[in-house]
Write a protein that holds these residues in place. Sequence first.
Motif, PDB file in Angstrom:
ATOM      1  N   PRO A 254       0.808  -1.232   0.000  1.00 21.74           N
ATOM      2  CA  PRO A 254       0.000   0.000   0.000  1.00 21.74           C
ATOM      3  C   PRO A 254       0.831   1.266   0.000  1.00 21.74           C
ATOM      4  O   PRO A 254       0.512   2.224  -0.714  1.00 21.74           O
ATOM      5  N   ALA A 255       1.916   1.306   0.775  1.00 16.30           N
ATOM      6  CA  ALA A 255       2.721   2.533   0.846  1.00 16.30           C
ATOM      7  C   ALA A 255       3.342   2.844  -0.508  1.00 16.30           C
ATOM      8  O   ALA A 255       3.360   4.005  -0.946  1.00 16.30           O
ATOM      9  N   GLU A 256       3.859   1.818  -1.180  1.00 20.58           N
ATOM     10  CA  GLU A 256       4.455   2.021  -2.506  1.00 20.58           C
ATOM     11  C   GLU A 256       3.407   2.466  -3.510  1.00 20.58           C
ATOM     12  O   GLU A 256       3.653   3.351  -4.347  1.00 20.58           O
ATOM     13  N   LEU A 257       2.214   1.875  -3.451  1.00 18.39           N
ATOM     14  CA  LEU A 257       1.147   2.251  -4.380  1.00 18.39           C
ATOM     15  C   LEU A 257       0.664   3.676  -4.123  1.00 18.39           C
ATOM     16  O   LEU A 257       0.312   4.385  -5.056  1.00 18.39           O
ATOM     17  N   ARG A 258       0.637   4.084  -2.865  1.00 22.00           N
ATOM     18  CA  ARG A 258       0.248   5.463  -2.564  1.00 22.00           C
ATOM     19  C   ARG A 258       1.242   6.448  -3.175  1.00 22.00           C
ATOM     20  O   ARG A 258       0.866   7.525  -3.625  1.00 22.00           O
TER      21      ARG A 258
END
Length: 308
Positions: A254-258
């Motif tokens: 999720p952090a990378e996609l954000r």
Amino acid sequence: MELRIFTEPQQGATYDDLLAVALEAERLGFGAFFRSDHYLPMGTDGLPGPTDAWTTLAGLARDTSTIRLGTLMTSATFRHPGVLAVQVAGVDQMSGGRVELGLGAGWFEEEHTAYGIPFPDTRERFDRFAEQLAVVTGLWRTPLGETFTHEGEHYALRDSPALPKPVQQPGPPVLIGGRGKRRTPALAARYADEFNVPFVGLEETREQFGRVRDACESIGRDPESMTWSNALVLCVGSDEAEVERRAAAIGREPAELRENGLAGTPEEVVDRIGTFAALGAQRVYLQVLDLADLDHLRLVAEQVAPHL
């Protein structure tokens, strides 16, 4: 801001999988259904195997009614431009004028090797790409009853009847995209109806849009005649648990996609799209990687799209 659905069928999808997504996207009011043009998967087994982009778009042209259809991007290495012009014009007729052609130079050497497709060096690929743009648009724009001739380094067409004609005139919209700093902006300024920046952040979007605007102005074209767009991976959840579940389903964090895509709650994604809109983006292609998760599309249609 228009939202379009973008799929990567080489990762593993049948025609029926694509049709289900296209029909739901049409029902939900998304602006278009696009697909990649690849023959080899990336980081997966890709079962049951690839589908040809223009073969499946021909089927979707008959199995859908209103949604626009296209490619991000058809590779100029895959098809002779004369054949490509005939194929796209035919699918445009089959769809009643709903087709768009994204065309690029090609980049994925392994799929060429796997399927016996020649893969020239970068310079030659771009030379061929430039000629393909000239040939395809030239064939479409040749008036009925006249012929088209092109004498290039890589392609020669002589006294072509330039048929069939697409429904859309002077031809289906042409999309060009990418990160190239010189030839890509110049070709976009000359041939593209839409310029797309794929999978980059705000700063690179700003820079590449600026290069294309400068290229337009250098040939006397109004940059406002161009449509500007981004392609970004999608991972939206009604809460954090759903974001995490959808990220895990596509093997991402999720952090990378954000940071690199459109991820988070609907409110986060609305704000994120707004930052691209502030740079001039008018469309976003939502890269949907889990084609079985149609609820993902429904969430975006219900909780993101109305706020844009």
